[in-house]
Structure formats: C-alpha cells, structure tokens
Scaffold this motif. Structure first.
Motif, short mmCIF file in Angstrom:
data_model
loop_
_atom_site.label_atom_id
_atom_site.label_comp_id
_atom_site.label_asym_id
_atom_site.label_seq_id
_atom_site.Cartn_x
_atom_site.Cartn_y
_atom_site.Cartn_z
N LYS A 1 0.82 -1.20 0.00
CA LYS A 1 0.00 0.00 0.00
C LYS A 1 0.86 1.26 0.00
O LYS A 1 0.49 2.29 -0.56
CB LYS A 1 -0.91 0.01 1.23
CG LYS A 1 -1.89 1.18 1.28
CD LYS A 1 -2.84 1.16 0.08
CE LYS A 1 -3.90 2.23 0.17
NZ LYS A 1 -4.93 1.93 1.19
N GLN B 1 -1.49 2.51 -9.36
CA GLN B 1 -0.71 2.31 -8.14
C GLN B 1 0.45 3.30 -8.05
O GLN B 1 0.82 3.73 -6.95
CB GLN B 1 -0.18 0.89 -8.03
CG GLN B 1 0.32 0.62 -6.60
CD GLN B 1 1.08 -0.67 -6.42
OE1 GLN B 1 1.51 -1.29 -7.38
NE2 GLN B 1 1.27 -1.06 -5.17
N GLU C 1 1.04 8.36 -1.00
CA GLU C 1 1.43 7.86 0.32
C GLU C 1 2.82 8.37 0.70
O GLU C 1 3.08 8.67 1.88
CB GLU C 1 1.39 6.34 0.35
CG GLU C 1 0.05 5.71 0.03
CD GLU C 1 -1.04 6.06 1.03
OE1 GLU C 1 -0.75 6.69 2.07
OE2 GLU C 1 -2.20 5.70 0.79
N SER D 1 -1.83 9.84 6.01
CA SER D 1 -2.45 9.13 4.90
C SER D 1 -3.97 9.18 5.02
O SER D 1 -4.52 9.08 6.12
CB SER D 1 -1.99 7.68 4.87
OG SER D 1 -2.73 6.94 3.90
N SER E 1 -5.84 6.97 3.25
CA SER E 1 -6.39 5.73 2.70
C SER E 1 -5.89 4.45 3.35
O SER E 1 -6.27 3.36 2.94
CB SER E 1 -6.10 5.66 1.20
OG SER E 1 -4.70 5.72 0.96
N LEU E 2 -5.04 4.53 4.37
CA LEU E 2 -4.54 3.31 5.00
C LEU E 2 -5.66 2.56 5.71
O LEU E 2 -6.55 3.17 6.31
CB LEU E 2 -3.44 3.64 6.00
CG LEU E 2 -2.11 4.15 5.46
CD1 LEU E 2 -1.15 4.40 6.60
CD2 LEU E 2 -1.50 3.18 4.46
N ASP F 1 -3.19 -3.57 5.49
CA ASP F 1 -2.30 -3.04 4.47
C ASP F 1 -0.85 -3.40 4.80
O ASP F 1 -0.44 -3.38 5.97
CB ASP F 1 -2.42 -1.52 4.36
CG ASP F 1 -3.68 -1.07 3.64
OD1 ASP F 1 -4.29 -1.91 2.94
OD2 ASP F 1 -4.05 0.10 3.78
#
Length: 388
Positions: free
Chosen positions: A229, A256, A263, A293, A295-296, A300
C-alpha cells in the motif's frame, strides 16, 4: 501464531526551529535548492538543554503507562550521537522513566541503520518471550557544521516504540532482506562532533542499496510492488526517498504509481519540518504516514527501507493492525510543531556552538525549555539530568 510488532509509537523534538528559506538566503543559495532540491522546509534546532538521552526520555515518557514500565524487560537505545563511549544511553532512560530495574539496557550503533536492528532484536526477543515488552528508542542529533554542504540536512529528535505481542499498530513481518558493504560515504571520527560526508556519493549508494535489497526481497519473498500500500524510506532529506521511490515506480501500473506517490507525500510531512533524525528518520516517516495518509486500512502491507551509511541497508514489511492509529499519542506532533519557537539564523548559530562538550563543570539555564526532561549541565564529568 501470536502477532509481534509495534504496539505504541511516540516522538519528541526540541522547541526551536529555523526556516529553510532564511538559511538558504544566509548561505547565498537559491531557496528552491533547499525547498525542492533537498525537500526540506524547516529544521529542528537542538538547544544545550537537550541531548539524545533527554530527547529519548521525552519521547518515550508520553506513551508509557505504569504497567508498561513494569513489563519492559529490555531497553534498546539506537544512536550515532552517543554521549559516552562506555555507558549506554539506555541506562539513563531506565532511571529517568522509572522502568523495571531488572531490564537489560543496551546501546546500538551503525549510522542511521541501528534503529532498525534494534526493532528486529525486539521482535525476535518478544517472539520468544511473548509476555514481555521491549522499549526501542532511536535518538539522534544530525550535525555537519555551520556553512557546510550538509548543514541543510541537520535536525534532531527521538522516536520511541514499544514492541509487544498483540500490538496495536503493526506486525513486524519476518521477511527482512539486508546488505552490508564497507563504504566511506559518511563517517564521524571518535574525536569529532560533526560528521564527514561525501553527499553525492552517499546519495548514489543509498539508491543502489535500495535497489539491491528490493530486488532480493522480491526474489526471496515472491512479492512485488503490487503487494504494498505504501513504501516508507529513511529520509535524511526527503528528496532522497523520492528518488529511490521513482526507481521502482515503473514496476507498478499507473493507478498504483499515483497511489504510492500520494502515500510518500504523507510519509514526509513531518520529516520536511524536523530534518534528519539519523536512526529515527525512517520511523518518523512511518509516523507521518500513519497520521497523514487518507487511505490506510487494517491489513495493508507497508514496505520499509532502512539505510545506514558505511554502509548497511535493509528492506522489510509491516502489516497494519485493526486499530493502528490507537497506538499513536493523539495530537502529539501537531501540538509540538504548532508550539515551536522560531529562531533567527544568527541565534541558531550561537545555539549550535553552545553545546555541552569537554570535561569542564557547567550549569545550563533550563528556564526556556518546557520539556519534562532536560540537561542541566555537567559536574565531575557527569551529565546532570532534570525531570521538570
């Protein structure tokens, strides 16, 4: 199988800072060389009232409960800014923090890498002794000298981590890959209090080590970039980590690549404003990633690249646990940064030259330092620590 990993994290850096635009102007440099080329905006200033012991104590104290202090059976103190060539900084911490007297107290050194080795030793120890806890601290002061090429990459602070079974933050996976070579890219002779560094060479070695351990990691683990991630890096200056990330981004698809870059930006928010922490740099980057972050999620996988000049590199992974943010001290770094005092470049230069050194007795005025643990001076060649 019992999960072993980082249960809690805490951070400390002193109460003063300088602005990188002002430093650039004072040194006759274009500000964007520091802001963009180096990737730094502010830098922590370390007053005479703080050293690696007080910073480590201030960091760890905020996260440890009374129960933790009783259950800790090992303190691992990683630093390349040690205050004594014999006595471990961990022994001071044991007393200052009121930790179980039946704990081992060890100091570790290998440039900026020692914090990672300490963390791995803690993981392996708790794996064998799952009812016990280990305190890992990475505390350093990056000093290159005034008006040197490395001055822009100074800084200082401490990251403290509690390693235990069933951790709140992250499992430390058993997938480490590492590489060591005898290289003179950075060193500090025993008689010197500032580092010697070949900056361009060191940056190239850093990238070469990352690519080597990353390739070996993929071969040994069977994983690739799509399994991660985020990637967190040792950040002596934040542009260095970005260069390393760009070396492997072509292995990811477009979606990605964008996510990994996002990130990375989250992971360097704090490092941009603190500067170089040597042994603690990677772990401040991890702290920044966890807090910034958007979106963690639990489960992950986070890739971790550690590097220490001289040189040693390691890549391993963490797996985030269901309540990973609960292991961080709420609002700690935000408050620290908001309450720091601006220092002019002339005043910073005076502070830089006012550190405790030599065998003479000295009393240091601590009234302007609001930290709980401070250095009050030296008597009979023994540092005098104060709990305020």
């Amino acid at each position: 199988m019992t999960v072993i990993g980082i249960d809690k994290m805490s951070f400390f850096s002193p109460h003063q800072y300088i602005d990188m635009v002002e430093l650039a102007n004072a040194r006759g440099e274009e500000p964007n060389k520091y802001l963009i080329g180096i990737g730094q905006t502010e830098q922590a200033v370390i007053p005479a009232t703080q050293d690696v012991v007080t910073m480590a104590a201030n960091a760890a104290d905020e996260m440890l409960t009374a129960s933790d202090r009783k259950e800790i059976t090992m303190i691992l103190f990683a630093t390349e800014s040690g205050i004594d060539n014999s006595k471990s900084g961990a022994v001071y911490l044991q007393r200052l923090l009121g930790i179980n007297p039946y704990a081992r107290t060890i100091e570790l050194k290998q440039a900026c890498y020692a914090g990672t080795f300490a963390l791995m030793q803690a993981r392996d120890y708790v794996t064998l002794h799952p009812k016990e806890k280990v305190l890992v601290v990475a505390s350093d002061i990056a000093r290159y000298g005034l008006q040197t090429s490395g001055e822009v990459t100074q800084g200082g602070g401490a990251v403290a981590m509690l390693v235990s079974a069933n951790p709140m933050i992250a499992e430390i996976n058993q997938d480490n890959q590492f590489l060591s070579r005898d290289i003179m890219d950075f060193w500090r002779p025993i008689y010197a209090d500032t580092a010697r560094v070949d900056g361009k060479y060191s940056s190239n070695v850093y990238q070469d080590f990352f690519k080597a351990v990353w390739q070996r990691y993929k071969e040994k683990s069977g994983r690739d970039i799509s399994d991660f991630k985020a990637l967190a890096f040792h950040l002596p200056f934040t542009k260095m980590g970005l260069k390393a990330l760009r070396d492997v981004l072509p292995e990811a698809n477009d979606e990605q690549q964008a996510a990994l870059l996002d990130e990375f930006e989250a992971s360097r928010v704090y490092n941009k404003r603190i500067g170089n922490l040597y042994t603690g740099s990677l772990y401040l980057s991890l702290y920044s990633l966890l807090e910034n972050s958007q979106s963690l999620e639990a489960g992950d996988r986070i890739g971790m690249f550690s590097y220490g000049s001289g040189a040693e590199g390691e890549f391993y992974s963490l797996t985030l646990q269901p309540h990973f943010n609960s292991g961080l001290v709420t609002g700690q770094i935000e408050s620290l940064l908001a309450n720091r005092q601006y220092v002019s470049i002339p005043d910073y230069e005076k502070i830089f030259n006012n550190q405790l050194r030599g065998p003479e007795d000295r009393v240091i005025d601590i009234k302007d330092d609001g930290a709980k643990f401070t250095l009050h001076g030296q008597k009979n060649e023994q540092r005098q620590y104060v709990c305020n």
